[in-house]
Motif scaffolding. Structure first.
Motif, PDB file in Angstrom:
ATOM      1  N   GLN A 128       7.742  22.875  -7.226  1.00 46.30           N
ATOM      2  CA  GLN A 128       8.532  22.408  -8.361  1.00 46.30           C
ATOM      3  C   GLN A 128       8.396  20.894  -8.466  1.00 46.30           C
ATOM      4  O   GLN A 128       7.942  20.230  -7.515  1.00 46.30           O
ATOM      5  CB  GLN A 128      10.014  22.789  -8.186  1.00 46.30           C
ATOM      6  CG  GLN A 128      10.274  24.279  -8.052  1.00 46.30           C
ATOM      7  CD  GLN A 128       9.930  25.041  -9.317  1.00 46.30           C
ATOM      8  OE1 GLN A 128      10.096  24.527 -10.432  1.00 46.30           O
ATOM      9  NE2 GLN A 128       9.443  26.265  -9.162  1.00 46.30           N
ATOM     10  N   GLU A 129       8.791  20.365  -9.583  1.00 50.81           N
ATOM     11  CA  GLU A 129       8.744  18.909  -9.744  1.00 50.81           C
ATOM     12  C   GLU A 129       9.614  18.236  -8.694  1.00 50.81           C
ATOM     13  O   GLU A 129      10.744  18.659  -8.444  1.00 50.81           O
ATOM     14  CB  GLU A 129       9.216  18.528 -11.152  1.00 50.81           C
ATOM     15  CG  GLU A 129       8.248  18.970 -12.239  1.00 50.81           C
ATOM     16  CD  GLU A 129       8.661  18.510 -13.621  1.00 50.81           C
ATOM     17  OE1 GLU A 129       9.706  17.835 -13.735  1.00 50.81           O
ATOM     18  OE2 GLU A 129       7.940  18.819 -14.591  1.00 50.81           O
ATOM     19  N   GLY A 130       9.063  17.210  -8.072  1.00 53.95           N
ATOM     20  CA  GLY A 130       9.775  16.488  -7.022  1.00 53.95           C
ATOM     21  C   GLY A 130       9.433  16.938  -5.622  1.00 53.95           C
ATOM     22  O   GLY A 130       9.786  16.272  -4.644  1.00 53.95           O
ATOM     23  N   ASP A 131       8.720  18.077  -5.486  1.00 62.38           N
ATOM     24  CA  ASP A 131       8.340  18.581  -4.158  1.00 62.38           C
ATOM     25  C   ASP A 131       7.234  17.715  -3.562  1.00 62.38           C
ATOM     26  O   ASP A 131       6.318  17.270  -4.257  1.00 62.38           O
ATOM     27  CB  ASP A 131       7.834  20.025  -4.245  1.00 62.38           C
ATOM     28  CG  ASP A 131       8.956  21.021  -4.497  1.00 62.38           C
ATOM     29  OD1 ASP A 131      10.135  20.614  -4.432  1.00 62.38           O
ATOM     30  OD2 ASP A 131       8.646  22.198  -4.758  1.00 62.38           O
ATOM     31  N   ARG A 132       7.321  17.511  -2.252  1.00 64.03           N
ATOM     32  CA  ARG A 132       6.233  16.860  -1.538  1.00 64.03           C
ATOM     33  C   ARG A 132       5.145  17.890  -1.237  1.00 64.03           C
ATOM     34  O   ARG A 132       5.457  19.030  -0.895  1.00 64.03           O
ATOM     35  CB  ARG A 132       6.725  16.245  -0.230  1.00 64.03           C
ATOM     36  CG  ARG A 132       7.599  15.007  -0.420  1.00 64.03           C
ATOM     37  CD  ARG A 132       8.030  14.445   0.933  1.00 64.03           C
ATOM     38  NE  ARG A 132       8.778  13.221   0.790  1.00 64.03           N
ATOM     39  CZ  ARG A 132       8.255  12.010   0.744  1.00 64.03           C
ATOM     40  NH1 ARG A 132       6.940  11.857   0.848  1.00 64.03           N
ATOM     41  NH2 ARG A 132       9.009  10.932   0.614  1.00 64.03           N
ATOM     42  N   VAL A 133       3.918  17.476  -1.355  1.00 64.85           N
ATOM     43  CA  VAL A 133       2.802  18.362  -1.069  1.00 64.85           C
ATOM     44  C   VAL A 133       1.779  17.631  -0.225  1.00 64.85           C
ATOM     45  O   VAL A 133       1.666  16.400  -0.278  1.00 64.85           O
ATOM     46  CB  VAL A 133       2.120  18.883  -2.362  1.00 64.85           C
ATOM     47  CG1 VAL A 133       3.030  19.850  -3.098  1.00 64.85           C
ATOM     48  CG2 VAL A 133       1.712  17.730  -3.261  1.00 64.85           C
ATOM     49  N   ALA A 134       1.054  18.403   0.568  1.00 67.84           N
ATOM     50  CA  ALA A 134      -0.071  17.875   1.325  1.00 67.84           C
ATOM     51  C   ALA A 134      -1.363  18.330   0.653  1.00 67.84           C
ATOM     52  O   ALA A 134      -1.359  19.271  -0.152  1.00 67.84           O
ATOM     53  CB  ALA A 134      -0.023  18.355   2.763  1.00 67.84           C
ATOM     54  N   ARG A 135      -2.428  17.664   0.954  1.00 64.36           N
ATOM     55  CA  ARG A 135      -3.728  18.050   0.407  1.00 64.36           C
ATOM     56  C   ARG A 135      -4.012  19.510   0.766  1.00 64.36           C
ATOM     57  O   ARG A 135      -3.934  19.908   1.929  1.00 64.36           O
ATOM     58  CB  ARG A 135      -4.810  17.147   0.975  1.00 64.36           C
ATOM     59  CG  ARG A 135      -6.199  17.378   0.413  1.00 64.36           C
ATOM     60  CD  ARG A 135      -7.218  16.539   1.173  1.00 64.36           C
ATOM     61  NE  ARG A 135      -8.559  16.744   0.652  1.00 64.36           N
ATOM     62  CZ  ARG A 135      -9.170  15.929  -0.189  1.00 64.36           C
ATOM     63  NH1 ARG A 135      -8.565  14.820  -0.581  1.00 64.36           N
ATOM     64  NH2 ARG A 135     -10.387  16.193  -0.625  1.00 64.36           N
ATOM     65  N   GLY A 136      -4.303  20.312  -0.238  1.00 66.95           N
ATOM     66  CA  GLY A 136      -4.595  21.724  -0.020  1.00 66.95           C
ATOM     67  C   GLY A 136      -3.417  22.648  -0.238  1.00 66.95           C
ATOM     68  O   GLY A 136      -3.597  23.879  -0.288  1.00 66.95           O
ATOM     69  N   ASP A 137      -2.190  22.102  -0.349  1.00 68.10           N
ATOM     70  CA  ASP A 137      -1.025  22.960  -0.642  1.00 68.10           C
ATOM     71  C   ASP A 137      -1.179  23.609  -2.005  1.00 68.10           C
ATOM     72  O   ASP A 137      -1.702  23.000  -2.951  1.00 68.10           O
ATOM     73  CB  ASP A 137       0.267  22.142  -0.603  1.00 68.10           C
ATOM     74  CG  ASP A 137       0.721  21.840   0.817  1.00 68.10           C
ATOM     75  OD1 ASP A 137       0.100  22.374   1.754  1.00 68.10           O
ATOM     76  OD2 ASP A 137       1.678  21.060   0.975  1.00 68.10           O
ATOM     77  N   VAL A 138      -0.670  24.848  -2.112  1.00 68.31           N
ATOM     78  CA  VAL A 138      -0.792  25.592  -3.367  1.00 68.31           C
ATOM     79  C   VAL A 138       0.290  25.155  -4.347  1.00 68.31           C
ATOM     80  O   VAL A 138       1.488  25.174  -4.019  1.00 68.31           O
ATOM     81  CB  VAL A 138      -0.696  27.103  -3.123  1.00 68.31           C
ATOM     82  CG1 VAL A 138      -0.713  27.864  -4.451  1.00 68.31           C
ATOM     83  CG2 VAL A 138      -1.842  27.572  -2.237  1.00 68.31           C
ATOM     84  N   ILE A 139      -0.140  24.725  -5.517  1.00 69.54           N
ATOM     85  CA  ILE A 139       0.787  24.327  -6.578  1.00 69.54           C
ATOM     86  C   ILE A 139       1.123  25.512  -7.470  1.00 69.54           C
ATOM     87  O   ILE A 139       2.257  25.670  -7.920  1.00 69.54           O
ATOM     88  CB  ILE A 139       0.176  23.178  -7.405  1.00 69.54           C
ATOM     89  CG1 ILE A 139       0.075  21.922  -6.535  1.00 69.54           C
ATOM     90  CG2 ILE A 139       1.000  22.897  -8.660  1.00 69.54           C
ATOM     91  CD1 ILE A 139      -0.622  20.767  -7.214  1.00 69.54           C
TER      92      ILE A 139
END
Length: 238
Positions: A22-33
């Motif tokens: 969701q908007e505002g979530d932290r993600v790492a490279r390769g995480d599924v959006i």
């Protein structure tokens, strides 16, 4: 702007069936959006993942669940906010005073009492023909993510420094260059002192000749004074 701002596109055509973030979530490279269903009539495929290309924050999800997407459809905007960039359009006459590595004080309306320290990291090699300005980029560490992409900033860069400078309020100086003067008060009388004005900054003028530290200068009512006239000094806060 954020250090990195990347629009994320799917690799396949299909229907967006599920959001992984969701908007505002932290993600790492390769995480599924998000997940894409690319099934067609008579054919079944494994669902396809839309992955984040960098470590950062999901700034925007640009499509809703159920929307049809293609490889040209942006699904999300991911930003790296650990550092931010401020872009200035600087008039060409100031360019000789700027160089890479110079410090810059940055302020924004969201935090009026706070000053963020940045550094000039890039000066464009060209000048815009229409505006006669040159783009300057300032980099700022933003570990707390207080500065956000799209904010408007005010920037101060010290291009020259004068140590132990004598300054007076601009109201104290009369006349026009090169014949400027002030009235000083000594032993209850007003005396004219010719002065040479240096740098001007805000309400202050630098005096390079004609005064010494501690001189009391008149800032109001000088138009009615003349050499040797007795004066009564009224000091604010007295």
């Amino acid at each position: 702007k954020a250090q990195e701002e990347i629009q994320v596109f799917p690799r396949v055509t299909g229907k967006l069936i599920e959001k992984g973030t969701q908007e505002g979530d932290r993600v790492a490279r390769g995480d599924v959006i998000a997940w894409i269903d690319r099934d067609e009539v008579g054919l079944t495929f494994e669902r396809s993942a839309v992955e984040s290309p960098l470590d950062g924050i999901v700034a925007r999800v640009l499509v809703d669940t159920g929307a049809n997407v293609s490889a040209q459809t942006p699904v999300a905007l991911v930003v790296d906010m650990e550092k931010v960039k401020v872009f200035l359009d600087v008039p060409e006459k100031y360019l000789p005073s700027l160089s890479k590595g110079m410090a810059a004080a940055v302020s924004v309306e969201a935090y009026p009492e706070e000053v963020f320290t940045g550094t000039i990291v890039r000066i464009s090699p060209i000048v815009d023909i229409a505006t006669r300005t040159c783009q300057v980029e300032i980099g700022i560490d933003n570990k707390e993510h207080k500065l956000r992409s799209g904010m408007y900033a005010k920037v101060k860069v010290v291009t020259r420094e004068y140590k132990d400078a004598l300054v007076v309020l601009k109201e104290a100086v009369l006349g026009k260059e090169p014949q400027q003067y002030v009235y000083v008060v000594r032993e209850g009388k007003a005396y004219v002192r010719d002065v040479v004005v240096g740098v001007r900054q805000g309400p202050y003028l630098q005096i390079t000749r004609g005064l010494v530290e501690g001189d009391r200068v008149v800032i109001m009512g000088q138009q009615r004074l003349r050499e040797g006239v007795a004066v009564f000094v009224e000091e604010n806060g007295a």
